[in-house]
Design an enzyme around this catalytic site. Structure first.
Site, PDB file in Angstrom:
ATOM      1  CB  THR A  64      -0.883   0.041   1.263  1.00  0.00           C
ATOM      2  OG1 THR A  64      -0.032  -0.082   2.419  1.00  0.00           O
ATOM      3  CG2 THR A  64      -1.921  -1.064   1.266  1.00  0.00           C
ATOM      4  CE  LYS A  96       9.677   3.750  -3.080  1.00  0.00           C
ATOM      5  NZ  LYS A  96       8.257   3.338  -3.204  1.00  0.00           N
ATOM      6  CB  ALA A  98      13.855   9.429   3.077  1.00  0.00           C
TER       7      ALA A  98
END
Ligand code: S5P
Length: 273
Positions: A64, A96, A98
Site C-alpha cells: 500500500t 520509503k 528517508a
C-alpha cells in the site's frame, strides 16, 4: 553462474531467518505457490479493498501507499488486516522513510496512519545513514515487523547505483538481520562474495509488466522471468499491470493469476525443476 540463494527453495530458506515477518513471507510463498506482491495504488481505500478481495488469493503480499487514499480511516486497516488473515498475505506499507532516526520513529508509530500498528513490512532509503534503521527498529522490532532497504530503484536515472547500492547493502549487513530482512532492488545486491553461510536476504523487485515497457514518468518494466530468472529477485511487485487492467473486476482477478503463474513458473525454472 546463478546466485547461490536463488537455487534454494523458499521453504528451505525459512531456517536462515529469525524475523517473524521474513518467516511469514517465505511460508506463505511456499504454501500458496506465489512470489507475487500486488501494489494497490488507487486513491480510494474502499476501491483498494475491492482489489484486495479480488487478488488476495493469488498473492503473498499486498503493498500500500496509505497516504494516497482520500478516505483513509482506521476502519481501512482493520478490514485490510482481516483480509490478510482470511486470504493469507503479508501487508507492506511502501512508506520509503528517508529522515533521521527520531523523526522516522514518530512517522512510523504516530500520526493518522500509525503504520507500525498494522503493516508487517515497510521500507526505507539509506540516505540518512544507519540511524534510520535504529529509529524504525525501536518501534518495529518489538512488534515483529520487518524492514527492507531500497538498494536500487526501477526508475530511469536513479542515483541508487554503484557505490550507493554497495554501501546500502553494507549498512543492512552491519545492522544485522533481526529487523532488516532484505531489499527493494533490481538485482541480487547481496553479492555471493559478500555474504556468509546462511546469510539470506529477500530481494523484491518492482517495475514489472507483461505488456508495457514503461510509463511517461520514468518507470521501467521488466517481465517476471527477467526479474526472477535473470536477475534473481525473490518477489515481483506489480501495480498497474494488475489493478489497471481493463475489463472490470473479473479481469483484475484473472490478471493477478496470470502474473502469479508467470512468477511461479520463473521460480521453478531457476530451481531447475
Ligand atoms: O524502485 C521502485 C521502488 C518501488 S517500492 N520502483 C517502484 O515502482 N516502486 C513502487 O512499486 C512504486 O511506488 C509503485 O507503488 C509500485 C510500482 O507500480 P507500477 O504500477 O508501476 O507497477
Amino acid at each position: 553462474s546463478p546466485h547461490p540463494t536463488t537455487l534454494i527453495p523458499y521453504a528451505e530458506r525459512i531456517k536462515f531467518h529469525t524475523n517473524p515477518t521474513a518467516i511469514k513471507i517465505l511460508e506463505i510463498m511456499d504454501r500458496k505457490k506465489t512470489n507475487l506482491a500486488v501494489s494497490v495504488d488507487v486513491t480510494s481505500a474502499k476501491e483498494a479493498l475491492e482489489v484486495v478481495r479480488r487478488v488476495g488469493a493469488s498473492v503473498c503480499m499486498v503493498k500500500t501507499h496509505c497516504d494516497i487514499f482520500e478516505d483513509f480511516t482506521p476502519a481501512f486497516t482493520e478490514e485490510l488486516l482481516r483480509l490478510s488473515k482470511e486470504l493469507d498475505f503479508v501487508i507492506f506499507e511502501d512508506r520509503k522513510f528517508a529522515d533521521i532516526g527520531n523523526t522516522v520513529s514518530l512517522q512510523y508509530s504516530s500520526g493518522i496512519h500509525k503504520i507500525s500498528t498494522w503493516s508487517d513490512l515497510t521500507n526505507a532509503h539509506s540516505v540518512p545513514g544507519p540511524g534510520i534503521i535504529a529509529g524504525l527498529s525501536k518501534v518495529g522490532l518489538p512488534l515483529g515487523r520487518g524492514l527492507l532497504l531500497l538498494g536500487e530503484m526501477s526508475s530511469a536515472g536513479s542515483l541508487a547505483v554503484g557505490g550507493y547500492t554497495e554501501q546500502t547493502f553494507k549498512m543492512a549487513q552491519d545492522a544485522g538481520r533481526e529487523f532488516v530482512i532484505g531489499f527493494i532492488a533490481q538485482n541480487r545486491i547481496d553479492k555471493p562474495e559478500k555474504i556468509g553461510e546462511g546469510e539470506d536476504y529477500l530481494i523484491m523487485s518492482p517495475g514489472v509488466g507483461l505488456s508495457a515497457k514503461g510509463d511517461s514518468l520514468g518507470q521501467q518494466y521488466r517481465t517476471p522471468r527477467e526479474c526472477v530468472v535473470e536477475s534473481g529477485a525473490d518477489v515481483i511487485i506489480v501495480g498497474r499491470g494488475i489493478y489497471g487492467v481493463e475489463g472490470g473486476e473479473e479481469a483484475v482477478k484473472s490478471e493477478a493469476e496470470r502474473y502469479r503463474e508467470a512468477g511461479w513458473k520463473a521460480y521453478e525454472e531457476r530451481l531447475g525443476r
